[in-house]
Design a protein around this motif. Sequence first.
Motif, PDB file in Angstrom:
ATOM      1  N   GLY A  62       0.802  -1.219   0.000  1.00 40.40           N
ATOM      2  CA  GLY A  62       0.000   0.000   0.000  1.00 40.40           C
ATOM      3  C   GLY A  62       0.833   1.266   0.000  1.00 40.40           C
ATOM      4  O   GLY A  62       2.054   1.241  -0.133  1.00 40.40           O
ATOM      5  N   TRP A  64       2.164   4.512   2.060  1.00 39.74           N
ATOM      6  CA  TRP A  64       2.489   4.865   3.431  1.00 39.74           C
ATOM      7  C   TRP A  64       3.046   6.284   3.484  1.00 39.74           C
ATOM      8  O   TRP A  64       4.039   6.585   2.842  1.00 39.74           O
ATOM      9  N   GLN A  97       5.912  10.014   0.774  1.00 41.53           N
ATOM     10  CA  GLN A  97       5.302   8.703   0.965  1.00 41.53           C
ATOM     11  C   GLN A  97       6.155   7.613   0.323  1.00 41.53           C
ATOM     12  O   GLN A  97       7.054   7.888  -0.465  1.00 41.53           O
ATOM     13  N   SER A 154      -2.629  -2.258  10.850  1.00 39.81           N
ATOM     14  CA  SER A 154      -3.473  -1.793   9.743  1.00 39.81           C
ATOM     15  C   SER A 154      -3.371  -0.294   9.499  1.00 39.81           C
ATOM     16  O   SER A 154      -3.729   0.180   8.423  1.00 39.81           O
ATOM     17  N   LYS A 155      -2.858   0.469  10.478  1.00 33.04           N
ATOM     18  CA  LYS A 155      -2.796   1.921  10.328  1.00 33.04           C
ATOM     19  C   LYS A 155      -1.380   2.471  10.270  1.00 33.04           C
ATOM     20  O   LYS A 155      -1.143   3.492   9.647  1.00 33.04           O
ATOM     21  N   THR A 156      -0.432   1.839  10.946  1.00 37.02           N
ATOM     22  CA  THR A 156       0.921   2.393  11.022  1.00 37.02           C
ATOM     23  C   THR A 156       1.990   1.339  10.744  1.00 37.02           C
ATOM     24  O   THR A 156       1.756   0.144  10.883  1.00 37.02           O
ATOM     25  N   GLU A 178       2.155   6.289   8.211  1.00 31.69           N
ATOM     26  CA  GLU A 178       0.723   6.077   8.377  1.00 31.69           C
ATOM     27  C   GLU A 178       0.142   5.633   7.048  1.00 31.69           C
ATOM     28  O   GLU A 178       0.489   6.179   6.002  1.00 31.69           O
ATOM     29  N   LYS A 179      -0.739   4.647   7.088  1.00 32.57           N
ATOM     30  CA  LYS A 179      -1.353   4.116   5.867  1.00 32.57           C
ATOM     31  C   LYS A 179      -2.266   5.174   5.249  1.00 32.57           C
ATOM     32  O   LYS A 179      -3.061   5.786   5.928  1.00 32.57           O
ATOM     33  N   LYS A 181      -5.289   6.104   2.890  1.00 32.97           N
ATOM     34  CA  LYS A 181      -6.501   5.410   2.433  1.00 32.97           C
ATOM     35  C   LYS A 181      -6.915   5.824   1.072  1.00 32.97           C
ATOM     36  O   LYS A 181      -6.647   6.817   0.557  1.00 32.97           O
TER      37      LYS A 181
END
Length: 181
Positions: A62, A64, A97, A154-156, A178-179, A181
């Motif tokens: 994903g 980040w 990112q 799932s978030k970091t 941090e992910k 979205k």
Amino acid sequence: MKKIVVSLFALAVLQSCIVSTAAKAVKGVAKIGYKAVKGTVKGVSWAVSKANGKIDKDRIDGNWKVVGIYHGSFADFSVDQNPESSFNSECVEGFDQIIFNSKKSKFKPVHCSTEKESWQKYDFEFGKNPLTKEKENYIEFNSSNYITVIDINSKTMILEGSLMPKQAFSGGKLYLLEKVK
């Protein structure tokens, strides 16, 4: 009659085991919860403990966003009483990112959401990291560069190593992402 008595006795023993195991789990979670968070950056908390065991390589997949950088190693951070993240983005618009594609084992840093670098091939490994000589989760790229994966949820995600060369020259070694979205 004996079967009923034995069944009731076995049920009582089993129930007591379940209750004591659940109590230990709650105590363990309470201890981990207390030790696992040390400060926040823009509402995102830093994890202090390393992941126990192998992390599934698909969890890294994903986009980040870099939200915090600690100037020092993970060992320094874990004993620091007041760790500070000194990351100020130079981006007027967008953010720094890193995009991971775990299916193709490639990643790409993106500066200010616009300046795109080329994809780099990586290997996500669990074992003895050649750089730290410790058994841990790490990313190897360009055959001699290593980034330690401290933890991912799932978030970091928290990484240690030379992730951003510009920050590494000033001592930045621990990165909080941090992910997106």
